[in-house]
Design an enzyme around this catalytic site. Structure first.
Site, PDB file in Angstrom:
ATOM      1  N   GLY A   1      -9.158   3.073   8.653  1.00 16.85           N
ATOM      2  CA  GLY A   1      -8.089   3.372   9.606  1.00 16.85           C
ATOM      3  C   GLY A   1      -7.807   4.869   9.522  1.00 16.85           C
ATOM      4  O   GLY A   1      -8.677   5.665   9.160  1.00 16.85           O
ATOM      5  N   ARG A   2      -6.572   5.217   9.807  1.00 20.69           N
ATOM      6  CA  ARG A   2      -6.237   6.649   9.882  1.00 20.69           C
ATOM      7  C   ARG A   2      -6.479   7.372   8.558  1.00 20.69           C
ATOM      8  O   ARG A   2      -7.004   8.482   8.531  1.00 20.69           O
ATOM      9  CB  ARG A   2      -4.775   6.800  10.323  1.00 20.69           C
ATOM     10  CG  ARG A   2      -4.495   6.359  11.752  1.00 20.69           C
ATOM     11  CD  ARG A   2      -3.032   6.545  12.094  1.00 20.69           C
ATOM     12  NE  ARG A   2      -2.211   5.841  11.128  1.00 20.69           N
ATOM     13  CZ  ARG A   2      -1.743   4.603  11.294  1.00 20.69           C
ATOM     14  NH1 ARG A   2      -1.987   3.966  12.410  1.00 20.69           N
ATOM     15  NH2 ARG A   2      -1.010   4.035  10.358  1.00 20.69           N
ATOM     16  N   ILE A   3      -6.089   6.740   7.444  1.00 18.27           N
ATOM     17  CA  ILE A   3      -6.208   7.448   6.156  1.00 18.27           C
ATOM     18  C   ILE A   3      -7.671   7.489   5.705  1.00 18.27           C
ATOM     19  O   ILE A   3      -8.153   8.515   5.216  1.00 18.27           O
ATOM     20  CB  ILE A   3      -5.278   6.812   5.094  1.00 18.27           C
ATOM     21  CG1 ILE A   3      -3.820   6.862   5.585  1.00 18.27           C
ATOM     22  CG2 ILE A   3      -5.395   7.557   3.754  1.00 18.27           C
ATOM     23  CD1 ILE A   3      -2.813   6.152   4.695  1.00 18.27           C
TER      24      ILE A   3
ATOM     25  N   ARG B   1     -12.613  -3.938   8.862  1.00 15.07           N
ATOM     26  CA  ARG B   1     -12.656  -5.222   9.571  1.00 15.07           C
ATOM     27  C   ARG B   1     -13.445  -5.106  10.860  1.00 15.07           C
ATOM     28  O   ARG B   1     -14.243  -5.947  11.199  1.00 15.07           O
ATOM     29  CB  ARG B   1     -11.233  -5.680   9.866  1.00 15.07           C
ATOM     30  CG  ARG B   1     -10.753  -6.741   8.863  1.00 15.07           C
ATOM     31  CD  ARG B   1      -9.631  -7.498   9.421  1.00 15.07           C
ATOM     32  NE  ARG B   1      -8.689  -6.562  10.038  1.00 15.07           N
ATOM     33  CZ  ARG B   1      -7.383  -6.676   9.980  1.00 15.07           C
ATOM     34  NH1 ARG B   1      -6.853  -7.680   9.345  1.00 15.07           N
ATOM     35  NH2 ARG B   1      -6.589  -5.808  10.549  1.00 15.07           N
ATOM     36  N   THR B   2     -13.213  -3.986  11.588  1.00 17.82           N
ATOM     37  CA  THR B   2     -13.995  -3.776  12.808  1.00 17.82           C
ATOM     38  C   THR B   2     -14.697  -2.429  12.731  1.00 17.82           C
ATOM     39  O   THR B   2     -14.161  -1.478  12.160  1.00 17.82           O
ATOM     40  CB  THR B   2     -13.094  -3.793  14.057  1.00 17.82           C
ATOM     41  OG1 THR B   2     -12.014  -2.893  13.812  1.00 17.82           O
ATOM     42  CG2 THR B   2     -12.542  -5.160  14.359  1.00 17.82           C
TER      43      THR B   2
ATOM     44  N   THR C   1      -5.326   4.610  -3.655  1.00 19.78           N
ATOM     45  CA  THR C   1      -4.017   5.081  -3.181  1.00 19.78           C
ATOM     46  C   THR C   1      -3.461   4.088  -2.164  1.00 19.78           C
ATOM     47  O   THR C   1      -2.545   4.413  -1.425  1.00 19.78           O
ATOM     48  CB  THR C   1      -4.144   6.470  -2.492  1.00 19.78           C
ATOM     49  OG1 THR C   1      -5.148   6.377  -1.476  1.00 19.78           O
ATOM     50  CG2 THR C   1      -4.495   7.552  -3.481  1.00 19.78           C
TER      51      THR C   1
ATOM     52  N   ARG D   1      -2.872  -0.113  -2.202  1.00 14.37           N
ATOM     53  CA  ARG D   1      -1.888  -0.982  -2.841  1.00 14.37           C
ATOM     54  C   ARG D   1      -2.508  -1.509  -4.137  1.00 14.37           C
ATOM     55  O   ARG D   1      -3.695  -1.871  -4.161  1.00 14.37           O
ATOM     56  CB  ARG D   1      -1.512  -2.161  -1.936  1.00 14.37           C
ATOM     57  CG  ARG D   1      -0.513  -1.813  -0.849  1.00 14.37           C
ATOM     58  CD  ARG D   1       0.883  -1.502  -1.418  1.00 14.37           C
ATOM     59  NE  ARG D   1       1.866  -1.215  -0.387  1.00 14.37           N
ATOM     60  CZ  ARG D   1       2.176   0.016   0.057  1.00 14.37           C
ATOM     61  NH1 ARG D   1       1.584   1.079  -0.433  1.00 14.37           N
ATOM     62  NH2 ARG D   1       3.121   0.163   0.980  1.00 14.37           N
TER      63      ARG D   1
ATOM     64  N   GLU E   1       4.021  -2.801 -10.060  1.00 12.42           N
ATOM     65  CA  GLU E   1       4.772  -1.563 -10.273  1.00 12.42           C
ATOM     66  C   GLU E   1       6.195  -1.856 -10.720  1.00 12.42           C
ATOM     67  O   GLU E   1       6.795  -2.800 -10.208  1.00 12.42           O
ATOM     68  CB  GLU E   1       4.779  -0.740  -8.969  1.00 12.42           C
ATOM     69  CG  GLU E   1       3.372  -0.268  -8.621  1.00 12.42           C
ATOM     70  CD  GLU E   1       3.300   0.547  -7.334  1.00 12.42           C
ATOM     71  OE1 GLU E   1       4.356   0.936  -6.810  1.00 12.42           O
ATOM     72  OE2 GLU E   1       2.180   0.768  -6.877  1.00 12.42           O
TER      73      GLU E   1
ATOM     74  N   HIS F   1       2.547   6.403  -7.772  1.00 12.83           N
ATOM     75  CA  HIS F   1       2.706   6.067  -6.350  1.00 12.83           C
ATOM     76  C   HIS F   1       3.303   7.245  -5.557  1.00 12.83           C
ATOM     77  O   HIS F   1       4.383   7.130  -4.980  1.00 12.83           O
ATOM     78  CB  HIS F   1       3.567   4.800  -6.184  1.00 12.83           C
ATOM     79  CG  HIS F   1       3.311   4.097  -4.877  1.00 12.83           C
ATOM     80  ND1 HIS F   1       3.456   2.733  -4.714  1.00 12.83           N
ATOM     81  CD2 HIS F   1       2.923   4.564  -3.651  1.00 12.83           C
ATOM     82  CE1 HIS F   1       3.183   2.405  -3.464  1.00 12.83           C
ATOM     83  NE2 HIS F   1       2.850   3.504  -2.805  1.00 12.83           N
ATOM     84  N   ILE F   2       2.553   8.354  -5.552  1.00  8.88           N
ATOM     85  CA  ILE F   2       3.047   9.576  -4.896  1.00  8.88           C
ATOM     86  C   ILE F   2       2.192   9.974  -3.685  1.00  8.88           C
ATOM     87  O   ILE F   2       2.226  11.119  -3.255  1.00  8.88           O
ATOM     88  CB  ILE F   2       3.113  10.762  -5.898  1.00  8.88           C
ATOM     89  CG1 ILE F   2       1.755  10.943  -6.616  1.00  8.88           C
ATOM     90  CG2 ILE F   2       4.242  10.577  -6.891  1.00  8.88           C
ATOM     91  CD1 ILE F   2       1.660  12.237  -7.434  1.00  8.88           C
TER      92      ILE F   2
HETATM   93  C1  DGY Z   1       3.492   3.619   2.148  1.00 10.25           C
HETATM   94  O1  DGY Z   1       4.139   4.224   3.003  1.00 10.25           O
HETATM   95  O2  DGY Z   1       3.097   2.474   2.334  1.00 10.25           O
HETATM   96  C2  DGY Z   1       3.161   4.323   0.870  1.00 10.25           C
HETATM   97  O3  DGY Z   1       2.687   3.487  -0.104  1.00 10.25           O
HETATM   98  C3  DGY Z   1       4.337   5.119   0.353  1.00 10.25           C
HETATM   99  O4  DGY Z   1       4.542   6.139   1.220  1.00 10.25           O
END
Ligand code: DGY
Length: 326
Positions: free
Chosen positions: A156-158, A178-179, A237, A239, A268, A286-287
């Site tokens: 996706g975007r990230i 997925r696609t 980064t 989940r 967490e 989680h930053i």
């Molecule tokens: C989110 O937005 O889902 C990140 O884990 C925290 O910014």
């Protein structure tokens, strides 16, 4: 008639507060500790809107405690803290904050990728002990990044922002999603769509960018680690529960992979104890989106999502737009 009431589980930032306070009678949770669950349930009872962090669950229990609630806005892109179908049943609009944190999160993932490969954290710790004896030929040898293969799980975007970053490092990019994305995007980012098995076997770096769902929970577990190159690194980064932490610790111990850099964890703020003492692991709290600009933008977006409904507009980032009708 008085203003509608909103509960906000952190004071957020001034720009977001200004938006909320114009529209709502606002109650903030301001104590340093997280809002206790019982307190959240009690305070939401008379509220029309709720703005939460990803650490607070909006579930059946909360919805039952909030009969007047019309919108639940999370200040995060991930919305695994929100039971969206339950919100839909209760006619509560659920919203999140997509888009504004993509590059910031990709920057952190990239920083982790570089740091684990080049043993930055270990090196820093060593110099600080005062025991570094000076340069030597075999100190802290890491892995190269440039020219290697980057496997992106989630495109996706990230994930795509990661592919973009990798171009400067002349990397081969494999992705699983997925696609499949369009040929134009694949060409632009130099990315190759492969199945998960191939991605795991061929990547020198695996970076996770999938949301948490029933399908992605423990996506990387014992079986996946056994297929990784022993010289490869994992970056998470996304989940925490996407990775089976116990299996990761065991795989690292058995040298099935070279290292892992984690921003997120299964439970967490706890981290699997076997990971805590490992030098081949980097752990950050989680930053991913934690820059001043991005967190402010997320808070403003969440505030706008909450006020829209009471302004007679459609919340821009509704996760269940069917609640709004056409
Ligand atoms: C989110 O937005 O889902 C990140 O884990 C925290 O910014």
């Amino acid at each position: 008639m008085g203003k509608p009431k909103v509960l906000v589980t952190r004071p957020l930032f001034p720009a977001a507060r200004a938006i909320l306070e114009k529209q709502f009678d606002v109650e903030y949770w301001t104590r340093p500790e997280r809002i206790p669950r019982a307190e959240l349930l009690a305070r939401v009872a008379d509220k029309d809107a709720l703005v939460v962090l990803l650490t607070e669950k909006v579930d059946e229990e909360l919805l039952a405690a909030a009969p007047k609630l019309r919108v639940a806005s999370t200040v995060s892109v991930g919305f695994d803290n929100i039971n969206v179908p339950a919100c839909t049943r209760c006619k509560v609009v659920a919203t999140n904050t997509p888009g504004v944190l993509d590059d910031t999160t990709a920057d952190l993932a990239w920083a982790l990728l570089m740091a684990i490969a080049r043993r930055i954290v270990e090196g820093d710790a060593w110099v600080r002990t005062g025991n570094w004896p000076g340069w030597d030929i075999d100190q802290l040898l890491g892995g190269d990044v440039y020219g290697k293969t980057l496997g992106l799980i989630g495109f996706g975007r990230i994930g795509r922002a990661m592919a973009l970053r990798s171009r400067g490092f002349q990397m081969r990019v494999l992705y699983q999603n997925r696609t499949r994305v369009s040929p134009e995007i694949e060409r632009e980012l130099g990315a190759e769509f492969v199945d998960l098995d191939q991605l795991i076997r061929e990547s020198d770096f695996i970076s996770l960018h999938v949301p948490l769902s029933a399908e992605t929970r423990h996506l990387l577990s014992k079986d996946a680690f056994s297929k990784m190159k022993p010289t490869a690194y994992l970056v998470n980064t996304a989940r925490g529960p996407v990775v089976d932490e116990a299996a990761l610790a065991e795989a690292l111990e058995q040298k099935k992979l070279a290292g892992a850099a984690l921003d997120v964890y299964e439970q967490e703020p706890k981290v699997h104890p076997a990971l805590l003492s490992r030098r081949d692991v980097i752990l950050v709290p989680h930053i991913g989106s934690a820059t001043i600009d991005t967190r402010s933008k997320m808070a403003v977006m969440a505030a706008n999502n909450a006020v829209a409904l009471f302004d007679g507009r459609r919340p821009p980032n509704a996760l269940n737009p069917e609640v709004l009708g056409s």
